[in-house]
Design an enzyme around this catalytic site. Structure first.
Site, PDB file in Angstrom:
ATOM      1  N   HIS A  69       0.824  -1.209   0.000  1.00  0.00           N
ATOM      2  CA  HIS A  69       0.000   0.000   0.000  1.00  0.00           C
ATOM      3  C   HIS A  69       0.858   1.259   0.000  1.00  0.00           C
ATOM      4  CE1 HIS A  69      -3.026  -2.959   0.994  1.00  0.00           C
ATOM      5  NE2 HIS A  69      -3.961  -2.051   0.773  1.00  0.00           N
ATOM      6  N   PRO A  70       0.350   2.328  -0.626  1.00  0.00           N
ATOM      7  CA  PRO A  70       1.105   3.584  -0.688  1.00  0.00           C
ATOM      8  C   PRO A  70       0.931   4.412   0.576  1.00  0.00           C
ATOM      9  CG  PRO A  70      -0.971   3.851  -1.829  1.00  0.00           C
ATOM     10  CD  PRO A  70      -0.924   2.408  -1.377  1.00  0.00           C
ATOM     11  N   ALA A  88      -8.279   7.035  -6.793  1.00  0.00           N
ATOM     12  CA  ALA A  88      -9.666   7.471  -6.606  1.00  0.00           C
ATOM     13  C   ALA A  88     -10.006   7.601  -5.131  1.00  0.00           C
ATOM     14  CB  ALA A  88     -10.616   6.485  -7.285  1.00  0.00           C
ATOM     15  N   GLU A  89      -9.520   6.662  -4.328  1.00  0.00           N
ATOM     16  CA  GLU A  89      -9.813   6.699  -2.896  1.00  0.00           C
ATOM     17  C   GLU A  89      -9.181   7.914  -2.231  1.00  0.00           C
ATOM     18  OE1 GLU A  89     -10.133   1.840  -2.802  1.00  0.00           O
ATOM     19  OE2 GLU A  89      -8.306   2.841  -2.111  1.00  0.00           O
TER      20      GLU A  89
END
Length: 294
Positions: A69-70, A88-89
């Site tokens: 995850h970033p 998008a999130e």
């Protein structure tokens, strides 16, 4: 584009994995393991199989899932290219348009979190506002490694549940959405207040507050659609403003000049993203009341 569950049950293993490969960020192995459990009776059954694959995975694979995850609001990672889903999130909560003070705050907490735990801070951003994310950072930073590892996995599964609910069509749905609604009652005339203009604003401490939606009440004194619906209602602070002066003036109600009540602003907080929060207004030209409804 959403795919029918029946189609996913009947397609080849490779097609199934390709369709659901990024429900869990950069981790197609979860879809691969779930594929063997077909057919699924509903989206709840499918998600349970994917969650079980995560829970039963060895520790090193679960850690690889976390590290896939970033960081939040990281300009370098954005330039390198986030996944479509992550982009998008993060955009949905405004992490693509932070003020300088907000960028500095996120950079500071990201660095502190990574320095302590060795992996990125993960939260289901669709359930939060920017302010509540920063508060969650502060709340979780004192935790030990084991607690944060499990919390990260739980948040990853929240993210995945939202992605899956958007990606698969089924007769059942996952419990991932909430609602924020209002209702205006004109207690001066004893009927619903139709035609009241209103505006919902998400408040921000460091950056700029943003308008979530504007609407006008219908003949029932409600809005045609929820103020927020079809998604989680983000944890945070809000203001809901009603233009009651214009409403009463348009109906020929005698008013002071200027009117005693012109615009009524209700400030409230959301703490249950998947719940139904109802914020009604009972109003006359000289008084008003509200309460926490559901």
């Amino acid at each position: 584009m959403s795919k029918p569950l029946a189609e996913l049950n009947a397609c080849s293993r490779d097609t199934f994995v390709a369709a659901l490969a990024n429900i869990f960020e950069h981790s197609p192995w979860i879809a691969e393991r779930a594929a063997a459990r077909r057919p699924f009776t509903g989206i709840g059954d499918l998600f349970a199989a994917m969650r079980e694959a995560v829970d039963q995975a060895p520790a090193d694979l679960r850690m690889a899932l976390i590290k896939a995850h970033p960081d939040l609001a990281d300009k370098t990672q954005r330039a390198a290219g986030l996944t479509v889903e992550s982009n998008a999130e993060q955009n949905s909560v405004g992490l693509d348009r932070l003020s300088d003070a907000e960028y500095e705050a996120f950079e500071r907490v990201n660095t502190a979190y990574r320095s302590k735990f060795g992996f990125p801070y993960i939260v289901c951003v669709r359930r939060h506002t920017k302010d509540s994310i920063l508060r969650d950072f502060a709340r979780r930073l004192p935790n030990d490694l084991a607690t944060e590892t499990q919390t990260s996995v739980d948040e990853i599964c929240r993210i995945a549940a939202l992605r899956l609910d958007q990606s698969v069509t089924s007769t059942d749905r996952l419990a991932v959405s909430g609602r924020l609604t209002t209702h205006v009652l004109d207690t001066n005339s004893g009927r619903p207040a139709a035609g009241v203009a209103l505006e919902l604003v998400e408040l921000a401490e460091l950056g700029v507050s943003r308008v979530v939606t504007s609407a006008t009440t219908n003949r029932d004194g409600r809005t045609d659609a929820p103020l927020i619906g079809g998604r989680p209602v983000p944890v945070g602070k809000y203001e809901l403003t009603f233009s009651v002066g214009d409403y009463f003036a348009a109906r020929g109600v005698p008013l002071a000049d200027p009117p005693f009540l012109d615009r009524i602003t209700l400030r409230f907080a959301v703490s249950e993203p998947e719940g139904h929060l109802h914020v009604p207004l009972l109003v006359t030209p000289w008084s008003y009341a509200t309460y926490r409804g559901s």
